[in-house]
Design an enzyme around this catalytic site. Structure first.
Site, PDB file in Angstrom:
ATOM      1  N   GLU A 245      90.520  29.411 -18.370  1.00 53.82           N
ATOM      2  CA  GLU A 245      91.754  28.769 -17.856  1.00 53.82           C
ATOM      3  C   GLU A 245      92.563  29.722 -16.999  1.00 53.82           C
ATOM      4  O   GLU A 245      93.792  29.723 -17.043  1.00 53.82           O
ATOM      5  CB  GLU A 245      92.640  28.277 -19.021  1.00 53.82           C
ATOM      6  CG  GLU A 245      92.186  27.016 -19.666  1.00 53.82           C
ATOM      7  CD  GLU A 245      91.789  25.944 -18.686  1.00 53.82           C
ATOM      8  OE1 GLU A 245      92.425  25.839 -17.623  1.00 53.82           O
ATOM      9  OE2 GLU A 245      90.821  25.248 -18.964  1.00 53.82           O
TER      10      GLU A 245
HETATM   11  C1  LIG Z   1      82.962  30.327 -22.748  1.00 57.93           C
HETATM   12  C2  LIG Z   1      83.510  29.943 -21.420  1.00 57.93           C
HETATM   13  C3  LIG Z   1      83.953  28.646 -21.210  1.00 57.93           C
HETATM   14  C4  LIG Z   1      84.419  28.267 -19.948  1.00 57.93           C
HETATM   15  N1  LIG Z   1      84.782  26.948 -19.721  1.00 57.93           N
HETATM   16  C5  LIG Z   1      85.003  26.541 -18.451  1.00 57.93           C
HETATM   17  C6  LIG Z   1      85.142  25.163 -18.133  1.00 57.93           C
HETATM   18  O1  LIG Z   1      85.139  24.295 -19.024  1.00 57.93           O
HETATM   19  N2  LIG Z   1      85.284  24.807 -16.829  1.00 57.93           N
HETATM   20  C7  LIG Z   1      85.305  25.718 -15.825  1.00 57.93           C
HETATM   21  O2  LIG Z   1      85.420  25.322 -14.666  1.00 57.93           O
HETATM   22  N3  LIG Z   1      85.205  27.047 -16.085  1.00 57.93           N
HETATM   23  C8  LIG Z   1      85.047  27.465 -17.368  1.00 57.93           C
HETATM   24  N4  LIG Z   1      84.909  28.810 -17.641  1.00 57.93           N
HETATM   25  C9  LIG Z   1      85.010  29.755 -16.561  1.00 57.93           C
HETATM   26  C10 LIG Z   1      86.276  30.596 -16.632  1.00 57.93           C
HETATM   27  O3  LIG Z   1      87.412  29.809 -16.374  1.00 57.93           O
HETATM   28  C11 LIG Z   1      86.092  31.762 -15.647  1.00 57.93           C
HETATM   29  O4  LIG Z   1      85.095  32.610 -16.208  1.00 57.93           O
HETATM   30  C12 LIG Z   1      87.372  32.526 -15.403  1.00 57.93           C
HETATM   31  O5  LIG Z   1      88.299  31.722 -14.706  1.00 57.93           O
HETATM   32  C13 LIG Z   1      87.138  33.816 -14.606  1.00 57.93           C
HETATM   33  O6  LIG Z   1      86.293  33.616 -13.522  1.00 57.93           O
HETATM   34  P1  LIG Z   1      85.038  34.584 -13.309  1.00 57.93           P
HETATM   35  O7  LIG Z   1      84.304  34.605 -14.592  1.00 57.93           O
HETATM   36  O8  LIG Z   1      84.306  34.146 -12.105  1.00 57.93           O
HETATM   37  O9  LIG Z   1      85.673  35.998 -13.092  1.00 57.93           O
HETATM   38  P2  LIG Z   1      86.164  36.617 -11.696  1.00 57.93           P
HETATM   39  O10 LIG Z   1      86.971  35.613 -10.956  1.00 57.93           O
HETATM   40  O11 LIG Z   1      84.997  37.211 -10.997  1.00 57.93           O
HETATM   41  O12 LIG Z   1      87.140  37.760 -12.180  1.00 57.93           O
HETATM   42  C14 LIG Z   1      86.662  39.047 -12.634  1.00 57.93           C
HETATM   43  C15 LIG Z   1      87.867  39.936 -12.940  1.00 57.93           C
HETATM   44  O13 LIG Z   1      88.646  40.131 -11.750  1.00 57.93           O
HETATM   45  C16 LIG Z   1      89.984  39.739 -11.949  1.00 57.93           C
HETATM   46  N5  LIG Z   1      90.479  39.097 -10.736  1.00 57.93           N
HETATM   47  C17 LIG Z   1      89.833  38.228  -9.940  1.00 57.93           C
HETATM   48  N6  LIG Z   1      90.622  37.854  -8.933  1.00 57.93           N
HETATM   49  C18 LIG Z   1      91.793  38.464  -9.090  1.00 57.93           C
HETATM   50  C19 LIG Z   1      93.012  38.478  -8.369  1.00 57.93           C
HETATM   51  N7  LIG Z   1      93.186  37.756  -7.281  1.00 57.93           N
HETATM   52  N8  LIG Z   1      94.032  39.231  -8.845  1.00 57.93           N
HETATM   53  C20 LIG Z   1      93.878  39.980  -9.948  1.00 57.93           C
HETATM   54  N9  LIG Z   1      92.735  40.017 -10.660  1.00 57.93           N
HETATM   55  C21 LIG Z   1      91.718  39.267 -10.248  1.00 57.93           C
HETATM   56  C22 LIG Z   1      89.947  38.781 -13.121  1.00 57.93           C
HETATM   57  O14 LIG Z   1      91.180  38.749 -13.823  1.00 57.93           O
HETATM   58  C23 LIG Z   1      88.827  39.352 -13.966  1.00 57.93           C
HETATM   59  O15 LIG Z   1      89.310  40.371 -14.794  1.00 57.93           O
HETATM   60  C24 LIG Z   1      84.491  29.220 -18.913  1.00 57.93           C
HETATM   61  C25 LIG Z   1      84.074  30.538 -19.146  1.00 57.93           C
HETATM   62  C26 LIG Z   1      83.579  30.888 -20.364  1.00 57.93           C
HETATM   63  C27 LIG Z   1      83.079  32.308 -20.558  1.00 57.93           C
END
Ligand SMILES: Cc1cc2nc3c(=O)[nH]c(=O)nc-3n(C[C@H](O)[C@H](O)[C@H](O)COP(=O)(O)OP(=O)(O)OC[C@H]3O[C@@H](n4cnc5c(N)ncnc54)[C@H](O)[C@@H]3O)c2cc1C
Length: 601
Positions: A441
């Site tokens: 989220e």
């Molecule tokens: C168990 C699980 C359930 C999930 N359920 C859903 C779901 O139902 N629907 C759905 O759509 N998604 C879902 N997700 C996805 C989840 O919302 C994302 O994993 C999350 O939003 C982070 O995206 P990412 O993993 O691509 O990380 P990234 O976006 O690659 O981020 C990596 C790191 O960089 C930081 N970062 C990235 N951009 C910035 C910025 N602009 N400023 C500061 N810091 C930044 C982040 O805080 C993080 O620490 C789920 C994930 C998991 C693991």
């Protein structure tokens, strides 16, 4: 095996005494929420969660979900039957609109119940939880036809919902999504692409799953301005609501993950699936934000929920486990050793947990009331005030609530010593389950930036000024009472730290935006500390009045006042240290280039 008892007395204290829900009886939906009804919902809801959902928590964690070759997914043993009971009892309908089969009760009751569900079994709670988020988006942006087609069955939990944002190459930066939506002659869209990490994406607990999917139409801007939202049912739905043929979306795999094993986290492959636009083209992100805001508050509640269940088990263990003697001399000389409960370091962890869970519960339920007041308060001014405050505090409830919830769950594991690390005690599961709430989220880093980069500046800072005023007014009021005055003064100092940090951002972040990014996490925590302090001041005031009136339950109210004091003594001082970190700016944090991070040969 760990145990769970819903904290119904505390929820009733907050709802009936602190928030005085019955006092809003002249607002629509609130008239039905008399003290008797509220008590019955809380007590029965707590019983259901403790008796039906909690016994499946550990077995669900051990068994996990199973994907079969045809892409179908089986949830852990007992989940389907428990969901049948959940549906039959109408628990999912509590705070949903009556127009579509809900009970129309205040969100406060729905949130209180959500906490119990999540403490009892977080993985299970996500099936109805995501459905609620999808319902919010359709209510806000769906056409009348879409609402009539999908909402009654989603609200009754015959069908569940999902949210599909994330793709392999993008999670935070949704402007990069690649899923395509091609318009068709019949007004529908053909959806093709891959979504990952989709919670509750496929399962055997409901007859249909309604996916809400972000995708781009041909020629749309290749940025967040080109995203549209689509409703894509797993089984197509006839005009009469009947279930039709299977749509082109299948679960390609399920993730093996750290926690919430009972919830199926799916890769969903969309291959020319039939979808329908929700709201306007290219306005999908705004629509999804409605769903995400509802979901973010729900995730904040998850932070609370794991802290609470871990706390309950840690208290029981600390009273039972005997090691060493009290520093002041044996507490139980006849026994070989004293219960570890006597040790101040153990008590520190337990008091930290008690102060957090009760304060956070008050904040979540207060937040739920603001959600209702945003739509239902009598005057435009009151509606706007509630909207501003809950908008401002949503990232704090999600970000601070889950950071702290995880920390508390870990500390409760610590109370168990080595036994906390062993799976059979269940503490490890609470820690593993709590961890995800900091990530999904919108990661907590993103929440902090939402708070500091967007919400603080919105409408010329009107929301943060409104926050300072409501907290300041309560402080001024409490200073007139001898018992409350020292707490009010401590909170005033912490609020002063937050005001100074806000000012520092105003004076420094424009010239160097990295200062904002470097301090956002600290600011979110300062605000979390202050906000929970505000809740504790309000709870202490109510408890103090109850003690002065000399009624029943003296020990409960004395516990409230004592815990409020602990909070002021032990939590608020951190606001000053965090402010100093924030004011250190970004120079040392950004000083090194990437070569300096490489491991030396
Ligand atoms: C168990 C699980 C359930 C999930 N359920 C859903 C779901 O139902 N629907 C759905 O759509 N998604 C879902 N997700 C996805 C989840 O919302 C994302 O994993 C999350 O939003 C982070 O995206 P990412 O993993 O691509 O990380 P990234 O976006 O690659 O981020 C990596 C790191 O960089 C930081 N970062 C990235 N951009 C910035 C910025 N602009 N400023 C500061 N810091 C930044 C982040 O805080 C993080 O620490 C789920 C994930 C998991 C693991």
């Amino acid at each position: 095996m760990p145990s769970y008892t819903a904290p119904t007395r505390d929820a009733r204290f907050i709802i009936n005494e602190m928030l005085d829900l019955a006092g809003y009886a002249d607002l629509p939906g609130f008239e039905a929420a008399s003290v008797d009804v509220t008590d019955a919902v809380i007590n029965e809801g707590g019983k259901f969660c403790a008796e039906v959902l909690a016994p499946l928590n550990q077995s669900g964690d051990q068994e996990g979900c199973t994907r079969h070759e045809d892409g179908s997914v089986t949830t852990p043993k007992g989940f389907k039957e428990a969901f049948d009971q959940f549906r039959e009892a109408g628990w999912g309908t509590l705070s949903q609109p009556e127009e579509f089969g809900g009970q129309g009760m205040p969100h406060v009751l729905g949130f209180a119940f959500e906490e119990f569900v999540s403490s009892a079994n977080q993985a299970f709670g996500m099936y109805p939880g995501l459905t609620n988020g999808a319902v919010s988006a359709l209510l806000a942006k769906g056409s009348q036809e879409q609402k009539e087609k999908y909402l009654p069955k989603m609200i009754s939990n015959e069908w569940t919902g999902t949210m599909n944002l994330t793709e392999p190459h993008c999670g935070t930066d949704l402007g990069m999504i690649r899923t395509k939506a091609e318009p068709q002659a019949d007004g529908s869209y053909s959806i093709t692409g891959t979504k990952i990490f989709i919670s509750a994406g496929e399962h055997d607990m409901a007859e249909n799953i309604i996916h809400l999917v972000l995708a781009k139409t041909p020629g749309a801007p290749d940025s967040s301005k080109g995203i549209s939202l689509f409703v894509v049912p797993k089984f197509l739905v006839g005009d009469d609501g009947s279930i039709g043929e299977r749509n082109g979306v299948v679960c390609g795999s399920i993730e093996h993950k750290m926690g919430i094993h009972g919830n199926a986290t799916c890769v969903l492959n969309y291959d020319g699936a039939k979808g329908w636009l929700v709201g306007e083209e290219n306005k999908g992100l705004a629509a999804m934000f409605i769903m995400m805001n509802a979901a973010r508050l729900g995730v904040g509640v998850q932070g609370l929920s794991q802290a609470e269940v871990a706390y309950q088990n840690a208290v029981a263990y600390a009273l039972d486990r005997r090691q060493g003697r009290a520093l002041t001399g044996p507490a139980e000389p006849e026994a070989q050793a004293d219960p570890i409960f006597v040790h101040p370091d153990v008590r520190r962890m337990l008091m930290d947990a008690k102060a957090f869970t009760e304060g956070m519960r008050a904040l979540c339920l207060w937040g739920a009331l603001q959600v209702d007041l945003t739509h239902k308060a009598k005057t435009e001014e009151e509606r706007e005030q509630a909207d501003m405050l809950i908008g401002l505090l949503t990232p704090v409830i999600k970000g601070y609530g889950t950071d702290k919830g995880y920390e508390v769950a870990t500390n409760m594991q610590q109370v168990f010593g080595g036994h906390g690390y062993i799976e059979e005690w269940g503490m490890s599961q609470f820690v593993r389950d709590a961890r995800i709430a900091q990530i999904y989220e919108g990661t907590n880093g993103v929440q902090a930036m939402d708070l500091c980069g967007r919400k603080l500046a919105q409408k010329g800072g009107a929301a943060i000024q409104a926050f300072f005023k409501v907290v300041g007014d309560d402080i001024a009021d409490a200073k007139g009472d001898n018992t409350l005055a020292p707490m009010a003064e401590a909170l005033e100092k912490a609020l002063g730290q937050q005001q100074a940090a806000t000012m520092w951002f105003m004076q420094n972040a424009m010239q160097n935006p990295n200062h904002l990014g470097a301090g956002a996490h600290h600011y979110m925590h300062i605000m979390g500390i202050v906000t929970l302090g505000w809740m504790w001041l309000r709870m202490a005031k109510v408890a103090q009045a109850a003690l002065a009136a000399g009624g029943e339950d003296k020990a409960f109210y004395e516990g409230k006042v004592a815990t409020a004091r602990y909070y002021m003594d032990r939590y608020l001082p951190d606001a000053g240290a965090l402010r100093r970190k924030l004011e250190a700016g970004s120079e040392s944090l950004m000083a090194l280039d990437e070569d300096a991070f490489a491991t030396a040969a």
